[in-house]
Write a protein that holds these residues in place. Structure first.
Motif, mmCIF file in Angstrom:
data_model
loop_
_atom_site.group_PDB
_atom_site.id
_atom_site.type_symbol
_atom_site.label_atom_id
_atom_site.label_comp_id
_atom_site.label_asym_id
_atom_site.label_seq_id
_atom_site.Cartn_x
_atom_site.Cartn_y
_atom_site.Cartn_z
ATOM 1 N N ALA A 16 5.972 -6.275 22.075
ATOM 2 C CA ALA A 16 4.129 -6.873 22.332
ATOM 3 C C ALA A 16 3.339 -5.881 22.747
ATOM 4 N N THR A 17 4.148 -4.926 23.449
ATOM 5 C CA THR A 17 3.831 -3.514 23.689
ATOM 6 C C THR A 17 4.102 -2.780 22.093
ATOM 7 N N ALA A 18 4.298 -2.704 21.650
ATOM 8 C CA ALA A 18 4.783 -1.534 20.285
ATOM 9 C C ALA A 18 3.712 -2.239 19.716
ATOM 10 N N GLU A 19 3.005 -3.790 19.413
ATOM 11 C CA GLU A 19 2.727 -4.199 18.773
ATOM 12 C C GLU A 19 1.144 -4.110 19.186
ATOM 13 N N LEU A 20 0.641 -3.645 20.295
ATOM 14 C CA LEU A 20 -0.334 -2.265 20.535
ATOM 15 C C LEU A 20 -1.158 -1.502 20.511
ATOM 16 N N VAL A 21 0.270 -0.792 20.707
ATOM 17 C CA VAL A 21 0.104 0.594 20.643
ATOM 18 C C VAL A 21 0.166 0.590 19.091
ATOM 19 N N GLY A 22 0.548 0.262 18.255
ATOM 20 C CA GLY A 22 0.603 0.352 16.758
ATOM 21 C C GLY A 22 -0.606 -0.408 15.877
ATOM 22 N N THR A 23 -0.931 -1.528 15.930
ATOM 23 C CA THR A 23 -2.508 -2.197 16.208
ATOM 24 C C THR A 23 -3.210 -0.729 16.123
ATOM 25 N N ALA A 24 -3.245 -0.146 17.549
ATOM 26 C CA ALA A 24 -4.681 0.516 18.072
ATOM 27 C C ALA A 24 -4.424 1.848 17.340
ATOM 28 N N ALA A 25 -3.413 2.161 17.324
ATOM 29 C CA ALA A 25 -2.490 3.532 16.276
ATOM 30 C C ALA A 25 -3.887 3.364 14.865
ATOM 31 N N LEU A 26 -3.769 2.155 14.041
ATOM 32 C CA LEU A 26 -3.689 2.252 13.059
ATOM 33 C C LEU A 26 -5.319 1.578 12.729
ATOM 34 N N LEU A 27 -6.281 1.278 13.954
ATOM 35 C CA LEU A 27 -7.448 1.765 13.940
ATOM 36 C C LEU A 27 -8.246 2.871 14.240
ATOM 37 N N VAL A 28 -7.336 3.387 15.575
ATOM 38 C CA VAL A 28 -8.238 4.972 15.127
ATOM 39 C C VAL A 28 -7.815 5.658 13.633
ATOM 40 N N VAL A 29 -6.613 5.522 12.823
ATOM 41 C CA VAL A 29 -6.525 6.338 11.667
ATOM 42 C C VAL A 29 -6.782 5.461 10.203
ATOM 43 N N VAL A 30 -8.213 4.124 10.256
ATOM 44 C CA VAL A 30 -9.225 4.023 9.188
ATOM 45 C C VAL A 30 -10.672 3.979 9.912
ATOM 46 N N ILE A 31 -10.262 4.332 11.172
ATOM 47 C CA ILE A 31 -11.999 4.587 11.922
ATOM 48 C C ILE A 31 -12.573 5.457 11.610
ATOM 49 N N GLY A 32 -11.221 6.753 11.999
ATOM 50 C CA GLY A 32 -11.727 8.459 12.227
ATOM 51 C C GLY A 32 -11.507 8.533 11.199
ATOM 52 N N SER A 33 -11.172 7.968 10.324
ATOM 53 C CA SER A 33 -10.876 9.027 8.929
ATOM 54 C C SER A 33 -11.969 8.235 8.412
ATOM 55 N N GLY A 34 -12.377 7.647 8.345
ATOM 56 C CA GLY A 34 -13.103 6.874 8.115
ATOM 57 C C GLY A 34 -15.069 7.589 8.775
ATOM 58 N N ILE A 35 -14.920 8.373 10.017
ATOM 59 C CA ILE A 35 -15.469 8.761 10.507
ATOM 60 C C ILE A 35 -16.270 10.413 9.583
#
Length: 282
Positions: free
Chosen positions: A11-30
């Protein structure tokens, strides 16, 4: 299926992995929006960064949790177990979904803070209209079909690269921009940016994604059948394509380990094969 320590770690891997994905998607968009006023150029940059980041995240977290990063993918794993294959039990699926959703929100807030924006501000980008919902159905169905199709034909090692490539393409060929991930969609409502979505648009998008997931399962069954292979017994990894590739650890889709590995990398000893090596874009 696994002990509580193993589930906690996954579950920790899923939490961290999904958080990283959103950082990439949103960060690159900004970043893209700040560097150019050309929407097309910004979308190219965002789609490439999202695809590359996604492939790397699947490679890193696949051995731990299967790198679902997406409730739709997790639900296919749960469905696979219910229909006699390998996958997740109901309690595990609920924990995965909760971790993915929390991670997506956390990743969105982190991306906003990283660029000096006010974290936690809701998006004002209303995305409505039936054509956008059709786009989400198509995007999610295609994602599930890619994962499940490769698993069923014994080619799980291709899943990370194939999923990353599919998402990069789907961002362009779907009317909705291919959110294709309920947790990621919720997370993106916490970012009033290029990649955001207003809270009032969430119900329609999430419903369309769930419909797309079901459609993807149906298409996989029609095209590839429901043959299941033996599970290798390792976390997020599968054996050789001819011997122990699992076609249904994520539902019928099968799992892929690190970079879709085929049993060449030993996972954490306390875990077992939880599901496929993907998810959808955030």
């Amino acid at each position: 299926m696994t002990n509580s320590a193993s589930l906690s770690r996954r579950a920790t891997a899923e939490l961290v992995g999904t958080a990283a994905l959103l950082v990439v998607v949103i960060g690159s968009g900004i970043q893209a929006a700040a560097l150019t006023s050309d929407t097309g150029v910004a979308l190219v940059a965002n789609s490439l960064a999202s695809a590359i980041g996604l492939g790397l995240i699947i490679t890193l977290f696949g051995p731990l949790s299967g790198a679902h990063l997406n409730p739709v993918v997790t639900l296919t794993a749960w469905w696979g177990r219910r229909t006699g294959g390998e996958g997740l039990e109901g309690r595990e699926a609920l924990v995965y979904v909760a971790a993915q959703t929390a991670g997506a929100i956390g990743g969105a807030v982190l991306a906003e803070a990283m660029f000096g924006r006010i974290p936690g501000a809701f998006s004002t980008q209303v995305r409505d209209g039936g054509h956008l919902l059709v786009g989400e159905v198509v995007a999610t169905a295609g994602l599930v079909l890619v994962i499940q199709g490769l698993g069923r034909i014994g080619r799980p090692k291709l899943i990370p690269a194939a999923v990353a490539a599919y998402i990069a393409a789907a961002i362009w060929f779907t009317s909705s921009g291919s959110f294709a991930n309920p947790a990621g969609t919720i997370g993106r409502s916490f970012s009033d940016s290029f990649t955001g979505i207003a809270p009032q648009s969430l119900p329609g998008f999430v419903a369309a994604q769930l419909v797309g997931g079901i459609l993807g399962l149906v298409l996989a069954a029609v095209l590839y059948g429901s043959t299941r292979r033996a599970v290798a017994g390792t976390t997020g990894t599968t054996g050789t394509a001819d011997a122990v590739a699992t076609a249904d650890a994520a539902g019928p889709a099968g799992t892929a380990g690190p970079a879709g590995s085929t049993g060449t990398i030993s996972p954490v000893a306390e875990t077992s094969a939880p599901g496929p090596a993907y998810q959808a874009v955030g």
